[in-house]
Scaffold this motif. Sequence first.
Motif, PDB file in Angstrom:
ATOM      1  N   ARG A   1       0.822  -1.221   0.000  1.00 58.58           N
ATOM      2  CA  ARG A   1       0.000   0.000   0.000  1.00 58.58           C
ATOM      3  C   ARG A   1       0.849   1.262   0.000  1.00 58.58           C
ATOM      4  N   GLN A   2       2.089   1.139   0.433  1.00 54.65           N
ATOM      5  CA  GLN A   2       2.951   2.317   0.531  1.00 54.65           C
ATOM      6  C   GLN A   2       3.607   2.665  -0.799  1.00 54.65           C
ATOM      7  N   PHE A   3       3.380   1.842  -1.808  1.00 55.43           N
ATOM      8  CA  PHE A   3       4.000   2.047  -3.111  1.00 55.43           C
ATOM      9  C   PHE A   3       2.928   2.068  -4.199  1.00 55.43           C
ATOM     10  N   PRO A   4       3.248   2.695  -5.356  1.00 50.45           N
ATOM     11  CA  PRO A   4       4.518   3.327  -5.685  1.00 50.45           C
ATOM     12  C   PRO A   4       4.652   4.702  -5.033  1.00 50.45           C
ATOM     13  N   ILE A   5       5.886   5.128  -4.851  1.00 47.80           N
ATOM     14  CA  ILE A   5       6.165   6.486  -4.385  1.00 47.80           C
ATOM     15  C   ILE A   5       6.048   7.404  -5.591  1.00 47.80           C
TER      16      ILE A   5
ATOM     17  N   SER B   1       5.604  11.026  -5.360  1.00 49.44           N
ATOM     18  CA  SER B   1       5.926  12.431  -5.112  1.00 49.44           C
ATOM     19  C   SER B   1       7.005  12.508  -4.034  1.00 49.44           C
ATOM     20  N   PRO B   2       7.904  13.473  -4.133  1.00 46.80           N
ATOM     21  CA  PRO B   2       8.905  13.651  -3.078  1.00 46.80           C
ATOM     22  C   PRO B   2       8.286  13.977  -1.719  1.00 46.80           C
ATOM     23  N   MET B   3       7.008  14.390  -1.729  1.00 49.60           N
ATOM     24  CA  MET B   3       6.329  14.705  -0.475  1.00 49.60           C
ATOM     25  C   MET B   3       5.751  13.450   0.190  1.00 49.60           C
ATOM     26  N   GLN B   4       5.639  12.379  -0.578  1.00 49.44           N
ATOM     27  CA  GLN B   4       5.119  11.120  -0.041  1.00 49.44           C
ATOM     28  C   GLN B   4       6.188  10.452   0.801  1.00 49.44           C
ATOM     29  N   ARG B   5       5.776   9.719   1.848  1.00 49.53           N
ATOM     30  CA  ARG B   5       6.784   9.079   2.694  1.00 49.53           C
ATOM     31  C   ARG B   5       6.266   7.773   3.275  1.00 49.53           C
ATOM     32  N   MET B   6       7.113   6.766   3.306  1.00 52.97           N
ATOM     33  CA  MET B   6       6.765   5.501   3.940  1.00 52.97           C
ATOM     34  C   MET B   6       6.529   5.725   5.421  1.00 52.97           C
ATOM     35  N   ARG B   7       5.422   5.179   5.944  1.00 52.34           N
ATOM     36  CA  ARG B   7       5.153   5.286   7.384  1.00 52.34           C
ATOM     37  C   ARG B   7       5.587   4.033   8.123  1.00 52.34           C
ATOM     38  N   LEU B   8       5.476   2.888   7.467  1.00 52.07           N
ATOM     39  CA  LEU B   8       5.803   1.612   8.107  1.00 52.07           C
ATOM     40  C   LEU B   8       7.151   1.136   7.591  1.00 52.07           C
ATOM     41  N   ARG B   9       8.162   1.157   8.452  1.00 57.62           N
ATOM     42  CA  ARG B   9       9.523   0.853   8.003  1.00 57.62           C
ATOM     43  C   ARG B   9      10.156  -0.312   8.748  1.00 57.62           C
ATOM     44  N   SER B  10       9.643  -0.669   9.900  1.00 61.88           N
ATOM     45  CA  SER B  10      10.274  -1.714  10.701  1.00 61.88           C
ATOM     46  C   SER B  10       9.296  -2.843  10.976  1.00 61.88           C
ATOM     47  N   ALA B  11       9.836  -3.971  11.417  1.00 63.35           N
ATOM     48  CA  ALA B  11       8.988  -5.113  11.765  1.00 63.35           C
ATOM     49  C   ALA B  11       8.002  -4.736  12.865  1.00 63.35           C
ATOM     50  N   SER B  12       8.443  -3.952  13.831  1.00 61.53           N
ATOM     51  CA  SER B  12       7.561  -3.550  14.929  1.00 61.53           C
ATOM     52  C   SER B  12       6.460  -2.618  14.443  1.00 61.53           C
ATOM     53  N   ASP B  13       6.748  -1.779  13.437  1.00 62.54           N
ATOM     54  CA  ASP B  13       5.717  -0.915  12.856  1.00 62.54           C
ATOM     55  C   ASP B  13       4.574  -1.756  12.287  1.00 62.54           C
ATOM     56  N   PHE B  14       4.936  -2.792  11.524  1.00 67.41           N
ATOM     57  CA  PHE B  14       3.921  -3.646  10.899  1.00 67.41           C
ATOM     58  C   PHE B  14       3.176  -4.471  11.941  1.00 67.41           C
ATOM     59  N   ALA B  15       3.892  -4.997  12.923  1.00 62.75           N
ATOM     60  CA  ALA B  15       3.246  -5.800  13.960  1.00 62.75           C
ATOM     61  C   ALA B  15       2.230  -4.961  14.730  1.00 62.75           C
TER      62      ALA B  15
ATOM     63  N   HIS C   1      14.365  10.514   1.883  1.00 63.22           N
ATOM     64  CA  HIS C   1      13.247  10.990   2.703  1.00 63.22           C
ATOM     65  C   HIS C   1      11.967  10.198   2.415  1.00 63.22           C
ATOM     66  N   THR C   2      11.656   9.992   1.139  1.00 64.63           N
ATOM     67  CA  THR C   2      10.416   9.291   0.800  1.00 64.63           C
ATOM     68  C   THR C   2      10.434   7.852   1.300  1.00 64.63           C
ATOM     69  N   LEU C   3      11.619   7.263   1.402  1.00 63.46           N
ATOM     70  CA  LEU C   3      11.738   5.870   1.842  1.00 63.46           C
ATOM     71  C   LEU C   3      11.913   5.743   3.354  1.00 63.46           C
ATOM     72  N   GLY C   4      11.739   6.850   4.062  1.00 63.23           N
ATOM     73  CA  GLY C   4      11.696   6.793   5.518  1.00 63.23           C
ATOM     74  C   GLY C   4      13.024   6.934   6.233  1.00 63.23           C
ATOM     75  N   PHE C   5      14.064   7.340   5.531  1.00 63.20           N
ATOM     76  CA  PHE C   5      15.376   7.508   6.167  1.00 63.20           C
ATOM     77  C   PHE C   5      15.506   8.939   6.690  1.00 63.20           C
ATOM     78  N   GLU C   6      15.961   9.062   7.919  1.00 61.59           N
ATOM     79  CA  GLU C   6      16.147  10.380   8.517  1.00 61.59           C
ATOM     80  C   GLU C   6      17.391  11.078   7.975  1.00 61.59           C
ATOM     81  N   GLU C   7      18.428  10.299   7.632  1.00 58.56           N
ATOM     82  CA  GLU C   7      19.686  10.860   7.141  1.00 58.56           C
ATOM     83  C   GLU C   7      20.001  10.284   5.769  1.00 58.56           C
ATOM     84  N   THR C   8      20.444  11.144   4.853  1.00 58.54           N
ATOM     85  CA  THR C   8      20.801  10.692   3.514  1.00 58.54           C
ATOM     86  C   THR C   8      21.942   9.690   3.563  1.00 58.54           C
TER      87      THR C   8
END
Length: 302
Positions: free
Chosen positions: A201-205, A207-221, A271-278
């Motif tokens: 559901r998080q794809f496709p990305i 727009s640069p303004m779009q961002r993944m919300r669920l990035r970790s196993a704990s997020d999905f659980a 940023h769109t893929l949920g990383f805080e640092e490039t």
Amino acid sequence: MQKRVSIEEFYKSTHQYVPESVKSGIGHFNVFKLDEFAGPKPKPMPFNRRDYFKISLVRGKSRVHYADKVVKVEKQVMVFSNPQIPYNWEKIDEQLTGYFCVFTDAFFHRFGDLAQYPVFQPSGNPVFQLTDAQLQTIVPIFKRMFTEIESDYAYKYDVLRNLVFELIHTALKLQPAIPSENLHSNASERISGLFMELLERQFPIESPMQRMRLRSASDFARQLGVHVNHLNRALKEILQKSTSILITERVVQEAKILLRHTNWNVSEIAHTLGFEETAHFSNFFKKHANHSPIAFRKLEIV
């Protein structure tokens, strides 16, 4: 993954029209009788994989599946569906009767946060079995919805919002139904399917303004309302891969697509893929793609 049914597709297939509030996206509410969707010759049941909130009152024997849980319904039940987790109904009786209302998050804009209520939270219990006495208190609420939506009262949608809140608070005062863990023999397969749907559901990305919300196993659980170890076991059983590996593979795939098909800079993609640092994204990508993002983009251009 099955394509989710949109509210526009539902109206086109069952009513041959699309309400203006759906077209405009300003917020939508409607209420229906269940009989025509759950009889011997039913219309397609809307919102099995939904983008919208839905409250159903169903009379008749059935089973309600959600995440890795199943509730067997003997007489009547009220179910609260949220946009994050798909639900599935399994009919036991040939004819189910009742009502359901559907509404978008925008319908409650500035009128409250639906996500604060346990019935709409991933970790909450959205299924409430009802006694005959409890049923008699809830049916009139739905009937009032029909009366209001057909009226020409200028503030009828305020009344309808209040009736939705009345259903929510009525349910919260009831004892939630007890789910039957692992009643379905394919519980691991079902939860794996739900995980993959949430991931996709998080794809496709787009727009640069779009961002993944669920990035970790704990997020999905947390979103699925299960323990992270339970999720991991189910995915390993069905897909032979851990939660983290599946997330990583999909993020790398999307990163390659964005590097290949957009002119966004590496920082925007990170940023769109949920990383805080490039830098974290660059290290992640190089580890899994054997090239830095910039090097990969140059290779693709050549």
